[in-house]
Design a protein around this motif. Structure first.
Motif, PDB file in Angstrom:
ATOM      1  N   ALA A  39      -1.215  14.753 -18.038  1.00 59.88           N
ATOM      2  CA  ALA A  39      -1.629  13.798 -16.998  1.00 59.88           C
ATOM      3  C   ALA A  39      -0.431  13.315 -16.198  1.00 59.88           C
ATOM      4  CB  ALA A  39      -2.362  12.615 -17.629  1.00 59.88           C
ATOM      5  N   ARG A  40       0.686  13.055 -16.869  1.00 60.22           N
ATOM      6  CA  ARG A  40       1.898  12.581 -16.191  1.00 60.22           C
ATOM      7  C   ARG A  40       2.439  13.646 -15.250  1.00 60.22           C
ATOM      8  NH1 ARG A  40       6.798  13.759 -16.852  1.00 60.22           N
ATOM      9  NH2 ARG A  40       6.500  14.649 -18.909  1.00 60.22           N
ATOM     10  N   ARG A  41       2.489  14.901 -15.719  1.00 59.97           N
ATOM     11  CA  ARG A  41       2.994  15.991 -14.875  1.00 59.97           C
ATOM     12  C   ARG A  41       2.098  16.194 -13.650  1.00 59.97           C
ATOM     13  NH1 ARG A  41       3.933  18.404 -19.854  1.00 59.97           N
ATOM     14  NH2 ARG A  41       2.104  19.741 -19.637  1.00 59.97           N
ATOM     15  N   ASN A  42       0.789  16.153 -13.849  1.00 61.94           N
ATOM     16  CA  ASN A  42      -0.139  16.299 -12.730  1.00 61.94           C
ATOM     17  C   ASN A  42       0.031  15.168 -11.718  1.00 61.94           C
ATOM     18  OD1 ASN A  42      -1.238  18.654 -13.751  1.00 61.94           O
ATOM     19  ND2 ASN A  42      -2.936  17.606 -14.767  1.00 61.94           N
ATOM     20  N   ALA A  43       0.182  13.949 -12.223  1.00 57.89           N
ATOM     21  CA  ALA A  43       0.384  12.800 -11.334  1.00 57.89           C
ATOM     22  C   ALA A  43       1.705  12.922 -10.587  1.00 57.89           C
ATOM     23  CB  ALA A  43       0.352  11.500 -12.136  1.00 57.89           C
ATOM     24  N   GLU A  44       2.766  13.333 -11.277  1.00 61.32           N
ATOM     25  CA  GLU A  44       4.060  13.514 -10.614  1.00 61.32           C
ATOM     26  C   GLU A  44       3.946  14.466  -9.441  1.00 61.32           C
ATOM     27  OE1 GLU A  44       6.912  14.880 -13.490  1.00 61.32           O
ATOM     28  OE2 GLU A  44       7.789  12.896 -13.708  1.00 61.32           O
ATOM     29  N   LYS A  69       0.867  -1.180   0.000  1.00 58.53           N
ATOM     30  CA  LYS A  69       0.000   0.000   0.000  1.00 58.53           C
ATOM     31  C   LYS A  69       0.898   1.222   0.000  1.00 58.53           C
ATOM     32  CE  LYS A  69      -3.827   2.106   2.496  1.00 58.53           C
ATOM     33  NZ  LYS A  69      -4.749   1.977   3.633  1.00 58.53           N
ATOM     34  N   GLY A  70       0.636   2.194  -0.906  1.00 57.80           N
ATOM     35  CA  GLY A  70       1.448   3.397  -0.920  1.00 57.80           C
ATOM     36  C   GLY A  70       1.594   4.013  -2.294  1.00 57.80           C
ATOM     37  N   VAL A  71       2.753   4.641  -2.502  1.00 59.02           N
ATOM     38  CA  VAL A  71       3.072   5.303  -3.768  1.00 59.02           C
ATOM     39  C   VAL A  71       4.313   4.630  -4.336  1.00 59.02           C
ATOM     40  CG1 VAL A  71       3.761   7.476  -4.848  1.00 59.02           C
ATOM     41  CG2 VAL A  71       2.139   7.495  -2.944  1.00 59.02           C
ATOM     42  N   TRP A  72       4.242   4.231  -5.610  1.00 54.20           N
ATOM     43  CA  TRP A  72       5.362   3.562  -6.263  1.00 54.20           C
ATOM     44  C   TRP A  72       5.708   4.351  -7.517  1.00 54.20           C
ATOM     45  CZ3 TRP A  72       5.158  -2.241  -8.107  1.00 54.20           C
ATOM     46  CH2 TRP A  72       6.445  -2.675  -8.428  1.00 54.20           C
ATOM     47  N   MET A  73       6.916   4.921  -7.544  1.00 52.59           N
ATOM     48  CA  MET A  73       7.389   5.685  -8.694  1.00 52.59           C
ATOM     49  C   MET A  73       8.664   5.023  -9.197  1.00 52.59           C
ATOM     50  SD  MET A  73       6.593   9.502  -7.271  1.00 52.59           S
ATOM     51  CE  MET A  73       6.766  10.313  -8.847  1.00 52.59           C
ATOM     52  N   SER A  74       8.719   4.776 -10.512  1.00 50.64           N
ATOM     53  CA  SER A  74       9.856   4.049 -11.056  1.00 50.64           C
ATOM     54  C   SER A  74      10.141   4.488 -12.485  1.00 50.64           C
ATOM     55  CB  SER A  74       9.559   2.545 -11.043  1.00 50.64           C
ATOM     56  OG  SER A  74      10.609   1.825 -11.650  1.00 50.64           O
ATOM     57  N   HIS A  89      -4.138  -7.746  -8.177  1.00 51.16           N
ATOM     58  CA  HIS A  89      -5.260  -6.823  -7.991  1.00 51.16           C
ATOM     59  C   HIS A  89      -4.683  -5.470  -7.609  1.00 51.16           C
ATOM     60  CE1 HIS A  89      -9.122  -5.564  -5.717  1.00 51.16           C
ATOM     61  NE2 HIS A  89      -9.135  -5.137  -6.961  1.00 51.16           N
ATOM     62  N   ILE A  90      -4.962  -4.457  -8.431  1.00 51.69           N
ATOM     63  CA  ILE A  90      -4.472  -3.099  -8.177  1.00 51.69           C
ATOM     64  C   ILE A  90      -5.679  -2.190  -7.992  1.00 51.69           C
ATOM     65  CG2 ILE A  90      -3.243  -1.113  -9.144  1.00 51.69           C
ATOM     66  CD1 ILE A  90      -1.513  -3.066 -10.693  1.00 51.69           C
ATOM     67  N   THR A  91      -5.609  -1.354  -6.952  1.00 48.97           N
ATOM     68  CA  THR A  91      -6.632  -0.343  -6.710  1.00 48.97           C
ATOM     69  C   THR A  91      -5.914   0.988  -6.572  1.00 48.97           C
ATOM     70  OG1 THR A  91      -7.958  -1.943  -5.479  1.00 48.97           O
ATOM     71  CG2 THR A  91      -8.520   0.372  -5.200  1.00 48.97           C
ATOM     72  N   GLY A  92      -6.302   1.985  -7.390  1.00 54.97           N
ATOM     73  CA  GLY A  92      -5.676   3.299  -7.291  1.00 54.97           C
ATOM     74  C   GLY A  92      -5.515   3.979  -8.622  1.00 54.97           C
ATOM     75  N   LYS A  93      -4.568   4.902  -8.644  1.00 55.82           N
ATOM     76  CA  LYS A  93      -4.287   5.689  -9.841  1.00 55.82           C
ATOM     77  C   LYS A  93      -2.962   5.226 -10.432  1.00 55.82           C
ATOM     78  CE  LYS A  93      -4.035  10.431 -11.483  1.00 55.82           C
ATOM     79  NZ  LYS A  93      -4.206  11.834 -11.148  1.00 55.82           N
ATOM     80  N   VAL A  94      -2.956   4.980 -11.753  1.00 62.27           N
ATOM     81  CA  VAL A  94      -1.765   4.464 -12.423  1.00 62.27           C
ATOM     82  C   VAL A  94      -1.459   5.320 -13.647  1.00 62.27           C
ATOM     83  CG1 VAL A  94      -0.737   2.485 -13.603  1.00 62.27           C
ATOM     84  CG2 VAL A  94      -2.282   2.105 -11.671  1.00 62.27           C
ATOM     85  N   VAL A  95      -0.166   5.656 -13.817  1.00 61.10           N
ATOM     86  CA  VAL A  95       0.325   6.369 -14.996  1.00 61.10           C
ATOM     87  C   VAL A  95       1.535   5.594 -15.502  1.00 61.10           C
ATOM     88  CG1 VAL A  95       1.269   8.530 -15.881  1.00 61.10           C
ATOM     89  CG2 VAL A  95      -0.451   8.592 -14.067  1.00 61.10           C
ATOM     90  N   GLU A 110      -2.327  -1.294  -3.453  1.00 62.86           N
ATOM     91  CA  GLU A 110      -3.321  -0.244  -3.259  1.00 62.86           C
ATOM     92  C   GLU A 110      -2.590   1.081  -3.152  1.00 62.86           C
ATOM     93  OE1 GLU A 110      -6.481   1.305   0.107  1.00 62.86           O
ATOM     94  OE2 GLU A 110      -5.942  -0.820   0.089  1.00 62.86           O
ATOM     95  N   GLY A 111      -2.932   2.023  -4.025  1.00 61.84           N
ATOM     96  CA  GLY A 111      -2.270   3.322  -4.004  1.00 61.84           C
ATOM     97  C   GLY A 111      -2.037   3.842  -5.403  1.00 61.84           C
ATOM     98  N   ASN A 112      -0.956   4.602  -5.546  1.00 65.20           N
ATOM     99  CA  ASN A 112      -0.645   5.252  -6.817  1.00 65.20           C
ATOM    100  C   ASN A 112       0.657   4.724  -7.396  1.00 65.20           C
ATOM    101  OD1 ASN A 112      -2.926   6.924  -6.589  1.00 65.20           O
ATOM    102  ND2 ASN A 112      -1.809   8.336  -5.288  1.00 65.20           N
ATOM    103  N   ILE A 113       0.650   4.522  -8.710  1.00 53.59           N
ATOM    104  CA  ILE A 113       1.822   3.999  -9.416  1.00 53.59           C
ATOM    105  C   ILE A 113       2.136   4.912 -10.582  1.00 53.59           C
ATOM    106  CG2 ILE A 113       2.728   2.109 -10.825  1.00 53.59           C
ATOM    107  CD1 ILE A 113       0.788   0.248  -9.298  1.00 53.59           C
ATOM    108  N   MET A 114       3.415   5.245 -10.740  1.00 52.14           N
ATOM    109  CA  MET A 114       3.858   5.958 -11.930  1.00 52.14           C
ATOM    110  C   MET A 114       5.173   5.361 -12.392  1.00 52.14           C
ATOM    111  SD  MET A 114       4.278   9.927 -12.899  1.00 52.14           S
ATOM    112  CE  MET A 114       5.790  10.211 -12.061  1.00 52.14           C
ATOM    113  N   THR A 115       5.219   4.970 -13.666  1.00 51.51           N
ATOM    114  CA  THR A 115       6.446   4.435 -14.226  1.00 51.51           C
ATOM    115  C   THR A 115       6.656   4.974 -15.634  1.00 51.51           C
ATOM    116  OG1 THR A 115       7.679   2.447 -14.834  1.00 51.51           O
ATOM    117  CG2 THR A 115       5.290   2.327 -15.037  1.00 51.51           C
ATOM    118  N   LEU A 116       7.909   5.152 -15.986  1.00 52.01           N
ATOM    119  CA  LEU A 116       8.259   5.553 -17.346  1.00 52.01           C
ATOM    120  C   LEU A 116       8.249   4.350 -18.277  1.00 52.01           C
ATOM    121  CD1 LEU A 116      11.274   7.912 -16.543  1.00 52.01           C
ATOM    122  CD2 LEU A 116       8.879   8.539 -16.934  1.00 52.01           C
ATOM    123  N   GLY A 117       8.130   3.160 -17.701  1.00 50.89           N
ATOM    124  CA  GLY A 117       8.161   1.930 -18.478  1.00 50.89           C
ATOM    125  C   GLY A 117       6.797   1.281 -18.615  1.00 50.89           C
TER     126      GLY A 117
END
Length: 140
Positions: free
Chosen positions: A125-130, A27-32, A59-65, A43-50
């Motif tokens: 969207a990516r900048r806002n999520a960042e 659970k948390g924020v994952w940036m990669s 099972h993922i719940t949250g916001k993903v970019v 559960e949480g937010n995910i952002m990856t350049l890949g």
């Protein structure tokens, strides 16, 4: 990750993959900057350049970019994808999808909205999520 001298960022390498194994809950924020593969629960937010791969039991719940998404498991929430979103036969998506392109295989379940977006719309969207995700990380 390999440094990119042109802009002081790192460039993901072919074999750079971050992973959450089956039976693991996070659970948390994952940036990669690397590709991600999730076979557990997140559960949480995910952002990856890949690329993001959601395994069959995941099972993922949250916001993903992400740059691209391959969904074999379940995703509930919002998903913003620069290039291709593929919803595989046993995959299930519930929520708001913004993507450059989409492929839904026979047997997959899609419940929600889908908007095809341009590169500039994804960049926004990516900048806002960042900004949002960095604020959440700094609170931890």
């Amino acid at each position: 990750m390999k440094p990119n001298p042109e802009n002081n960022n790192t460039v993901p390498q072919v074999n750079d993959v971050c992973r959450i194994a089956k039976g693991t809950r996070v659970k948390g924020v994952w940036m990669s900057g690397s590709d991600l593969r999730i076979d557990g629960d997140f559960e949480g937010n995910i952002m990856t350049l890949g690329k993001l791969v959601i395994g069959e039991g995941a099972h993922i719940t949250g916001k993903v970019v992400c740059a691209s998404a391959d969904i074999w498991g379940k995703l509930e929430g919002s998903l913003s994808v620069h290039d291709m979103t593929t919803l595989r036969t046993n995959g299930k998506f519930t929520g708001d999808l913004n993507t450059g392109r989409i492929c839904i295989e026979v047997g997959a379940v899609f419940s929600g909205t889908c908007t095809i977006i341009s590169d500039s719309e994804f960049d926004l969207a990516r900048r806002n999520a960042e900004e949002t995700f960095y604020k959440e990380v700094s609170l931890i």
